[in-house]
Design an enzyme around this catalytic site. Structure first.
Site, PDB file in Angstrom:
ATOM      1  N   TYR A  51       0.813  -1.211   0.000  1.00  0.00           N
ATOM      2  CA  TYR A  51       0.000   0.000   0.000  1.00  0.00           C
ATOM      3  C   TYR A  51       0.854   1.273   0.000  1.00  0.00           C
ATOM      4  O   TYR A  51       0.370   2.340   0.421  1.00  0.00           O
ATOM      5  CB  TYR A  51      -0.955   0.000   1.194  1.00  0.00           C
ATOM      6  N   PHE A  59      -5.256   7.521   6.700  1.00  0.00           N
ATOM      7  CA  PHE A  59      -5.693   6.204   7.172  1.00  0.00           C
ATOM      8  C   PHE A  59      -4.618   5.122   7.004  1.00  0.00           C
ATOM      9  O   PHE A  59      -4.876   3.946   7.261  1.00  0.00           O
ATOM     10  CB  PHE A  59      -6.984   5.784   6.457  1.00  0.00           C
ATOM     11  N   ARG A  87     -13.479  -5.347 -10.082  1.00  0.00           N
ATOM     12  CA  ARG A  87     -13.931  -4.116  -9.400  1.00  0.00           C
ATOM     13  C   ARG A  87     -15.464  -4.074  -9.342  1.00  0.00           C
ATOM     14  O   ARG A  87     -16.047  -3.616  -8.352  1.00  0.00           O
ATOM     15  CB  ARG A  87     -13.406  -2.868 -10.121  1.00  0.00           C
ATOM     16  N   THR A  93     -15.626   1.267  -2.699  1.00  0.00           N
ATOM     17  CA  THR A  93     -14.705   1.184  -1.550  1.00  0.00           C
ATOM     18  C   THR A  93     -15.474   1.210  -0.230  1.00  0.00           C
ATOM     19  O   THR A  93     -15.184   0.426   0.683  1.00  0.00           O
ATOM     20  CB  THR A  93     -13.711   2.369  -1.595  1.00  0.00           C
ATOM     21  N   ASN A 114     -13.063  -3.572   4.344  1.00  0.00           N
ATOM     22  CA  ASN A 114     -13.980  -3.750   3.222  1.00  0.00           C
ATOM     23  C   ASN A 114     -13.756  -5.029   2.428  1.00  0.00           C
ATOM     24  O   ASN A 114     -14.051  -5.102   1.244  1.00  0.00           O
ATOM     25  CB  ASN A 114     -13.973  -2.500   2.335  1.00  0.00           C
TER      26      ASN A 114
END
Ligand code: IDP
Ligand code: MG
Length: 141
Positions: A51, A59, A87, A93, A114
């Protein structure tokens, strides 16, 4: 449409809920085939590296803590239009915005937790698949 590959991750909230099979079945039903798959408990540096693009976001700390909380399932999926298809199956999201029937609507509890990850472009999919799999670990049909 072209045959593409994409990286999927079943995130810790979903492995905790014991819904790995339901999520994989959904991909298969929609024509995406797992060609590489592994369960893995991500280290801090695994999650930070994956990430890295989000490292300046407020976050980021929360995200890395969540992703290392329990094991994930990393998968390379192959199929027609795999990046966009994944997706679409995942949904938005934030599960509050996700369409009915999407994985995030069904399983996610918050914008952070999520349930699933999906690459956002074919270019990033190649980078993300290489982050988790050697080419010899992929078994395309
Ligand atoms: P995506 O997973 O739908 O592509 P991104 O914007 O790329 O969404 O964000 C990556 C991940 O970071 C999200 O899936 C989610 O787990 C987490 N995330 C995104 N926005 C927030 C937020 O506002 N609060 C907490 N976590 C977030
Ligand atoms: Mg993203």
């Amino acid at each position: 449409m072209a045959i593409e590959r994409t990286l999927s991750i079943i995130k810790p909230d979903a492995t905790e809920k014991n819904v790995i099979g339901k999520i994989i079945a959904r991909f298969e039903e929609e024509g995406l085939r797992p060609i590489g798959i592994r369960m893995q408990h991500l280290s801090l540096s695994d999650a930070q590296g994956f990430y890295a693009v989000h490292s300046e976001r407020p976050f980021f700390g929360e995200l890395v803590e969540f992703m290392t909380r329990n094991p994930v399932v990393v998968m390379a999926l192959e199929g027609e239009n795999a990046v966009a298809k994944n997706r679409e199956i995942m949904g938005a999201t934030n599960p509050a915005d996700a369409a009915e029937g999407t994985l995030r609507k069904l399983f996610a509890s918050s914008i952070g937790e999520n349930s699933v990850h999906g690459s956002d472009s074919a270019e990033n999919a190649a980078i993300e698949i290489a982050y988790f799999f050697r080419s010899t670990e992929l078994c395309p049909r």
